[in-house]
Design a protein around this motif. Structure first.
Motif, mmCIF file in Angstrom:
data_model
loop_
_atom_site.group_PDB
_atom_site.id
_atom_site.type_symbol
_atom_site.label_atom_id
_atom_site.label_comp_id
_atom_site.label_asym_id
_atom_site.label_seq_id
_atom_site.Cartn_x
_atom_site.Cartn_y
_atom_site.Cartn_z
ATOM 1 N N GLY A 4 -14.840 -6.259 -7.995
ATOM 2 C CA GLY A 4 -13.692 -6.870 -7.663
ATOM 3 C C GLY A 4 -12.559 -6.360 -8.150
ATOM 4 O O GLY A 4 -11.270 -6.174 -7.555
ATOM 5 N N THR A 5 -12.246 -5.802 -9.504
ATOM 6 C CA THR A 5 -11.325 -5.227 -10.043
ATOM 7 C C THR A 5 -11.002 -3.871 -9.122
ATOM 8 O O THR A 5 -9.955 -3.434 -9.066
ATOM 9 C CB THR A 5 -11.409 -4.885 -11.601
ATOM 10 O OG1 THR A 5 -11.771 -6.116 -12.281
ATOM 11 C CG2 THR A 5 -10.413 -4.207 -12.193
ATOM 12 N N ILE A 6 -12.086 -3.064 -9.038
ATOM 13 C CA ILE A 6 -12.071 -1.689 -8.150
ATOM 14 C C ILE A 6 -11.507 -2.106 -6.855
ATOM 15 O O ILE A 6 -10.273 -1.417 -6.504
ATOM 16 C CB ILE A 6 -13.315 -1.109 -8.073
ATOM 17 C CG1 ILE A 6 -13.685 -0.486 -9.732
ATOM 18 C CG2 ILE A 6 -13.222 -0.114 -7.358
ATOM 19 C CD1 ILE A 6 -15.080 -0.372 -9.615
ATOM 20 N N GLN A 7 -11.874 -3.156 -6.150
ATOM 21 C CA GLN A 7 -11.195 -3.486 -4.813
ATOM 22 C C GLN A 7 -9.835 -3.727 -4.944
ATOM 23 O O GLN A 7 -8.939 -3.240 -4.191
ATOM 24 C CB GLN A 7 -11.913 -4.524 -4.161
ATOM 25 C CG GLN A 7 -13.491 -4.219 -3.574
ATOM 26 C CD GLN A 7 -14.009 -5.421 -2.744
ATOM 27 O OE1 GLN A 7 -13.781 -6.547 -3.146
ATOM 28 N NE2 GLN A 7 -14.536 -4.909 -1.796
ATOM 29 N N TYR A 8 -9.439 -4.628 -6.044
ATOM 30 C CA TYR A 8 -7.932 -4.761 -6.221
ATOM 31 C C TYR A 8 -7.200 -3.423 -6.677
ATOM 32 O O TYR A 8 -6.132 -3.672 -5.816
ATOM 33 C CB TYR A 8 -7.784 -5.879 -7.444
ATOM 34 C CG TYR A 8 -6.426 -6.217 -7.958
ATOM 35 C CD1 TYR A 8 -5.817 -6.952 -7.099
ATOM 36 C CD2 TYR A 8 -5.800 -5.897 -9.043
ATOM 37 C CE1 TYR A 8 -4.606 -7.363 -7.432
ATOM 38 C CE2 TYR A 8 -4.573 -5.859 -9.377
ATOM 39 C CZ TYR A 8 -3.805 -6.730 -8.434
ATOM 40 O OH TYR A 8 -2.660 -7.210 -8.858
ATOM 41 N N ILE A 9 -7.718 -2.672 -7.367
ATOM 42 C CA ILE A 9 -6.811 -1.299 -7.503
ATOM 43 C C ILE A 9 -6.823 -0.822 -6.400
ATOM 44 O O ILE A 9 -5.724 -0.067 -6.027
ATOM 45 C CB ILE A 9 -7.695 -0.579 -8.822
ATOM 46 C CG1 ILE A 9 -7.450 -1.375 -10.047
ATOM 47 C CG2 ILE A 9 -6.994 0.656 -8.901
ATOM 48 C CD1 ILE A 9 -8.151 -0.852 -11.075
ATOM 49 N N HIS A 10 -7.765 -0.736 -5.424
ATOM 50 C CA HIS A 10 -7.880 0.248 -4.238
ATOM 51 C C HIS A 10 -6.708 -0.547 -3.331
ATOM 52 O O HIS A 10 -5.867 0.240 -2.770
ATOM 53 C CB HIS A 10 -9.053 -0.095 -3.478
ATOM 54 C CG HIS A 10 -8.978 0.691 -2.228
ATOM 55 N ND1 HIS A 10 -8.878 -0.181 -1.077
ATOM 56 C CD2 HIS A 10 -9.246 1.812 -1.711
ATOM 57 C CE1 HIS A 10 -8.982 0.768 0.227
ATOM 58 N NE2 HIS A 10 -9.242 1.910 -0.471
ATOM 59 N N ARG A 11 -6.619 -1.858 -3.122
ATOM 60 C CA ARG A 11 -5.534 -2.520 -2.471
ATOM 61 C C ARG A 11 -4.339 -2.363 -2.934
ATOM 62 O O ARG A 11 -3.174 -1.922 -2.091
ATOM 63 C CB ARG A 11 -5.864 -3.972 -2.515
ATOM 64 C CG ARG A 11 -4.968 -4.908 -1.373
ATOM 65 C CD ARG A 11 -5.673 -6.337 -1.405
ATOM 66 N NE ARG A 11 -5.821 -6.963 -2.459
ATOM 67 C CZ ARG A 11 -6.759 -7.511 -3.170
ATOM 68 N NH1 ARG A 11 -7.879 -7.154 -2.754
ATOM 69 N NH2 ARG A 11 -6.696 -8.001 -4.212
ATOM 70 N N VAL A 12 -4.128 -2.184 -4.113
ATOM 71 C CA VAL A 12 -2.759 -2.129 -4.778
ATOM 72 C C VAL A 12 -2.322 -0.640 -4.518
ATOM 73 O O VAL A 12 -1.128 -0.492 -4.050
ATOM 74 C CB VAL A 12 -2.591 -2.281 -6.326
ATOM 75 C CG1 VAL A 12 -1.369 -2.085 -7.009
ATOM 76 C CG2 VAL A 12 -2.716 -3.999 -6.525
ATOM 77 N N LEU A 13 -2.926 0.054 -4.706
ATOM 78 C CA LEU A 13 -2.759 1.573 -4.599
ATOM 79 C C LEU A 13 -2.250 1.825 -3.125
ATOM 80 O O LEU A 13 -1.426 2.616 -2.685
ATOM 81 C CB LEU A 13 -3.844 2.620 -5.158
ATOM 82 C CG LEU A 13 -3.829 2.975 -6.636
ATOM 83 C CD1 LEU A 13 -5.068 3.490 -6.818
ATOM 84 C CD2 LEU A 13 -2.624 3.628 -7.103
ATOM 85 N N LYS A 14 -2.898 1.428 -2.267
ATOM 86 C CA LYS A 14 -2.807 1.594 -0.719
ATOM 87 C C LYS A 14 -1.463 0.977 -0.413
ATOM 88 O O LYS A 14 -0.704 1.624 0.242
ATOM 89 C CB LYS A 14 -3.908 0.975 0.036
ATOM 90 C CG LYS A 14 -3.961 1.174 1.542
ATOM 91 C CD LYS A 14 -5.241 0.645 2.224
ATOM 92 C CE LYS A 14 -5.076 0.926 3.743
ATOM 93 N NZ LYS A 14 -6.489 0.550 4.200
ATOM 94 N N ASN A 15 -1.214 -0.276 -0.875
ATOM 95 C CA ASN A 15 -0.102 -0.934 -0.673
ATOM 96 C C ASN A 15 1.288 -0.087 -1.146
ATOM 97 O O ASN A 15 2.315 0.173 -0.458
ATOM 98 C CB ASN A 15 -0.048 -2.328 -1.140
ATOM 99 C CG ASN A 15 -0.915 -3.107 -0.292
ATOM 100 O OD1 ASN A 15 -1.289 -3.133 0.760
ATOM 101 N ND2 ASN A 15 -1.500 -4.334 -0.882
ATOM 102 N N ILE A 16 1.028 0.424 -2.339
ATOM 103 C CA ILE A 16 2.178 1.150 -2.915
ATOM 104 C C ILE A 16 2.484 2.397 -2.148
ATOM 105 O O ILE A 16 3.574 2.924 -1.707
ATOM 106 C CB ILE A 16 1.837 1.443 -4.179
ATOM 107 C CG1 ILE A 16 1.831 0.141 -5.432
ATOM 108 C CG2 ILE A 16 2.648 2.528 -4.982
ATOM 109 C CD1 ILE A 16 1.423 0.324 -6.793
ATOM 110 N N LEU A 17 1.434 3.115 -2.021
ATOM 111 C CA LEU A 17 1.509 4.394 -1.062
ATOM 112 C C LEU A 17 2.078 4.194 0.172
ATOM 113 O O LEU A 17 2.917 4.790 0.997
ATOM 114 C CB LEU A 17 0.303 5.120 -1.080
ATOM 115 C CG LEU A 17 0.052 5.653 -2.440
ATOM 116 C CD1 LEU A 17 -1.272 6.329 -2.365
ATOM 117 C CD2 LEU A 17 1.196 6.774 -2.875
ATOM 118 N N SER A 18 1.804 3.033 0.943
ATOM 119 C CA SER A 18 2.123 2.625 2.132
ATOM 120 C C SER A 18 3.817 2.432 2.316
ATOM 121 O O SER A 18 4.558 2.836 3.072
ATOM 122 C CB SER A 18 1.778 1.289 2.816
ATOM 123 O OG SER A 18 0.412 1.557 3.084
#
Length: 90
Positions: A4-18
């Motif tokens: 769950g933490t790994i998915q959260y980090i993935h989502r945050v990074l994707k949003n930041i880079l977007s």
């Protein structure tokens, strides 16, 4: 780390880079090429009735605060972090 933490980090990074891509600071959001990590269901093991009775009997040999702590976890379905966060200090 939990999945769950790994998915959260993935989502945050994707949003930041977007957002950075929208601002024109990078040409491409490379996170769009990274697959979202899959969450695997964890199978939990629980005490059966006899095991629970043995644990409860053993708890009466311990200090009251530990007995209440463990019983809170067993009966209230509380996780360690929830019990520690809500535990009184002292």
């Amino acid at each position: 780390m939990s999945l769950g933490t790994i998915q959260y980090i993935h989502r945050v990074l994707k949003n930041i880079l977007s957002r950075v891509e929208e601002w024109g600071l990078i040409k491409e959001n490379t996170m769009t090429k990274v697959k979202k990590p899959k969450v695997e269901q964890t199978e939990f093991e629980f005490y059966d009735e006899e095991e629970a009775r043995e644990v409860i009997a053993a708890l009466y040999q311990e200090a009251r605060k530990w007995r209440l702590f463990v019983l809170g976890a067993m009966i209230g379905s509380k996780r360690r972090g929830e019990l520690i966060y809500n535990a009184p200090i002292g």
